[in-house]
Design an enzyme around this catalytic site. Structure first.
Site, PDB file in Angstrom:
ATOM      1  N   GLU A 159       0.855  -1.248  -0.057  1.00 55.56           N
ATOM      2  CA  GLU A 159       0.140  -0.127   0.079  1.00 55.56           C
ATOM      3  C   GLU A 159       0.774   1.176  -0.010  1.00 55.56           C
ATOM      4  OE1 GLU A 159      -2.550   3.045   0.258  1.00 55.56           O
ATOM      5  OE2 GLU A 159      -3.046   0.942  -0.325  1.00 55.56           O
ATOM      6  N   HIS A 187     -17.156   7.229  -7.297  1.00 56.10           N
ATOM      7  CA  HIS A 187     -17.491   5.872  -7.551  1.00 56.10           C
ATOM      8  C   HIS A 187     -16.878   5.566  -8.972  1.00 56.10           C
ATOM      9  CE1 HIS A 187     -21.293   6.914  -5.028  1.00 56.10           C
ATOM     10  NE2 HIS A 187     -20.329   6.945  -4.515  1.00 56.10           N
TER      11      HIS A 187
END
Length: 574
Positions: free
Chosen positions: A49, A509
């Site tokens: 990450e 989104h």
């Protein structure tokens, strides 16, 4: 130099670990994959990450917050240059999370599945075994719904789902409810199990105390204690490493040093719908003509990489609220209820959605402000994620291309008119609310950042608004404000179309930039198991592989597809 193309004079070193699977990106999908794949003790799993860790018991306060305080923290996100519409006169920014938990560490915790037809459409478009009946077991597996049970819901999954009951709603939400009832919208309690249009309490991924991000739910202290799972944060993947047509690892930048990590079985790309295609293209997987024009060696032709970007276009109307109408209970979410409805013949059902935000932030000024927010849930417009020449390197650019399809613009005009009617309704006017359009702009993001200056300034501004309400005109200059609801209600369709194009924004989104599809679909980037076509040893598992965007916030569907594909990988091994 840009933030995605680092040059280092230091030597590259090899990581000494041996990994079966390397997962690139600790977002919503990556945390699920790391937890599920590491359940097999014979496998060694590495999760990489780029952002900071979110350790159990030491989570930052803004990430635990039920309200989306963390969304305004620039340390938790990438900012990519972007254009929202073809009429954009300047470059704005597209944001992708850069923190463990990804978007689920930043979002407002709305947890919507969409409707069954979303997934039946996936199957019709070539994503075999991804129909509603195929995905429902994985929605059930991930959730612990605190209010609904039965064949449509799970009770013991890692993600707690609850809804604030109407008796706990603040004044704006109750006024919103009264308006909806007067207009004939049926009240439906379970938006994730009953798929009619109507008024709904919003399902939220949270406990009574804090958010339920994927890192909190899946990377628990018990999971992290597994000896076969390694989590490395602060490791920014620069490109994939190929040997011929097989992907064997990644090159990452960690503490100023380039490090190679190698995978024995597979690399899984879960960097999100904006950055997964960027890493593919920078590594030579994409449209061959475009890559060669940027000086990138092509290792696999994949013409669909970055080409089918979808997003839910959104609009905001905001208003100052007097003290009697405010929601100052920071222990509950600022979102409680919404209306889902259909725009009419020729369009998909349940394609429009309006919710109310009882406060816009948790600082003093944000507590005085409310908002109405709309989404076009089933857009037809598609954009792209591209690489463009930036000096001597290739840099990403996001072209959302919002409202480019005429039906999208027409439906957005409809929802803008509906929002104005709601804002001017007797129910909301009784609160002494005066709504106006606002851009969710870079300026507004800066105002909401949790700095000492912003907190002091917001406290002064809120006090001024309370003592001298006409000073709200200054607020409208700061925001900056657009047309008031009264003007919107009188405007014709052409004028509303102009306003919509100016004030529309992209939600968080992002989907479909590495679209999943049938083997003979030339624009499908991955097959129905997430494997990247044309190469070996590489999968993409995140929202980028969704064939079309679902009619709801995308976090829950992303968790679902990660659960489903993690199980598929596990079954291949056993």
């Amino acid at each position: 130099m840009n933030q995605f193309d680092h040059i280092s004079s230091s030597a590259t070193q090899d990581d000494e670990g041996q990994y079966d699977y390397i997962i690139v990106g600790g977002g919503s999908a990556g945390c699920v994959l790391a937890a599920r794949l590491s359940e097999n003790p014979s496998l060694r799993i590495l999760l990489l990450e780029a952002g900071q860790d979110v350790r159990p018991g030491a989570e930052p306060k803004d990430i635990l917050s039920i309200h989306a305080d963390s969304a305004f923290n620039p340390a938790y996100r990438w900012a990519l240059p972007a254009a929202h519409t073809k009429q954009d006169a300047h470059t704005s920014a597209a944001h992708q999370a850069r923190v463990l938990g990804g978007g689920s560490s930043l979002m407002g915790m709305l947890s919507l599945r969409g409707v069954p037809d979303d997934y039946d459409e996936w199957a019709r478009s070539g994503a075999r075994n991804w129909s509603w009946q195929d995905v429902l077991p994985w929605f059930r597996k991930l959730e612990a719904d605190r209010q609904y049970a039965g064949a449509l819901h799970g009770s013991d999954g890692p993600v707690s789902i609850l809804r604030n009951p109407p008796e706990r709603w603040p004044p704006l939400a109750r006024a919103f409810q009264a308006y909806a009832v007067r207009r004939g919208f049926p009240f439906t309690g379970d938006m994730n199990g009953e798929f009619n249009d109507g008024l709904f309490p919003l399902p939220l991924a949270q406990t009574l105390e804090h958010r339920q991000s994927s890192s909190i739910c899946y990377l628990t202290a018990q999971v992290r204690a597994r000896p076969n799972l390694r989590i490395v944060c602060g490791a920014e993947v620069v490109r994939l490493i190929a040997e011929g047509r097989k992907i064997v690892g990644v090159l990452a930048l960690r503490s100023g040093q380039h490090v190679r990590f190698r995978a024995r079985r597979e690399l899984i790309l879960s960097a999100g719908a904006l950055l997964s295609p960027v890493l593919l293209m920078k590594s030579g997987i994409g449209h061959p003509t475009e890559l060669r024009s940027l000086g990138i060696e092509v290792i696999a032709e994949s013409r669909g990489v970055g080409k089918a970007l979808q997003n839910h276009p959104m609009l905001f109307l905001t208003s100052f609220l007097p003290k009697t109408a405010r929601d100052e209970n920071l222990d509950v979410s600022s979102v409680n209820t919404c209306i889902r409805y259909s725009s009419g013949p020729g369009n998909p059902a349940s394609d429009l959605y309006i919710l109310c935000l009882n406060r816009t932030a948790n600082h003093p000024l944000g507590l005085t402000l409310a908002a109405l927010q709309s989404y076009l849930l089933k857009p037809r417009s598609v954009g792209s994620v591209e690489l463009r020449r930036h000096g001597s390197s290739a840099a990403p650019f996001v072209d959302f291309n919002l409202l480019s399809d005429p039906s999208d613009l027409k439906r957005t005009v409809r929802v803008l008119r509906d929002m104005a009617a709601l804002a001017l309704s007797p129910e909301l006017k009784a609160l002494n609310a005066h709504f106006f359009a606002v851009n969710f702009s870079a300026r507004l993001r800066r105002l909401n950042q949790p700095t000492a200056f912003n907190m002091a300034a917001s406290r002064i501004a809120a006090g001024l608004l309370d003592l001298f309400p006409p000073s709200r005109i200054l607020l409208e200059r700061i925001m900056p404000a657009g047309p008031r609801a009264e003007e919107l209600s009188r405007a014709d369709d052409d004028r509303l179309a102009e306003i919509a194009m100016r004030y529309v924004g992209a939600s968080g989104h992002h989907t479909s930039t590495c679209r999943m599809g049938a083997d003979d679909d030339p624009m499908a980037v991955v097959d129905v198991s997430g494997r990247v076509k044309g190469v070996d040893g590489l999968r993409v598992i995140d929202a980028s592989i969704m064939p079309q965007i679902p009619r709801g916030n995308t976090n829950l569907p992303t968790l679902m597809l990660a659960e489903k594909l993690a199980s598929a990988i596990a079954s291949e091994i056993s």
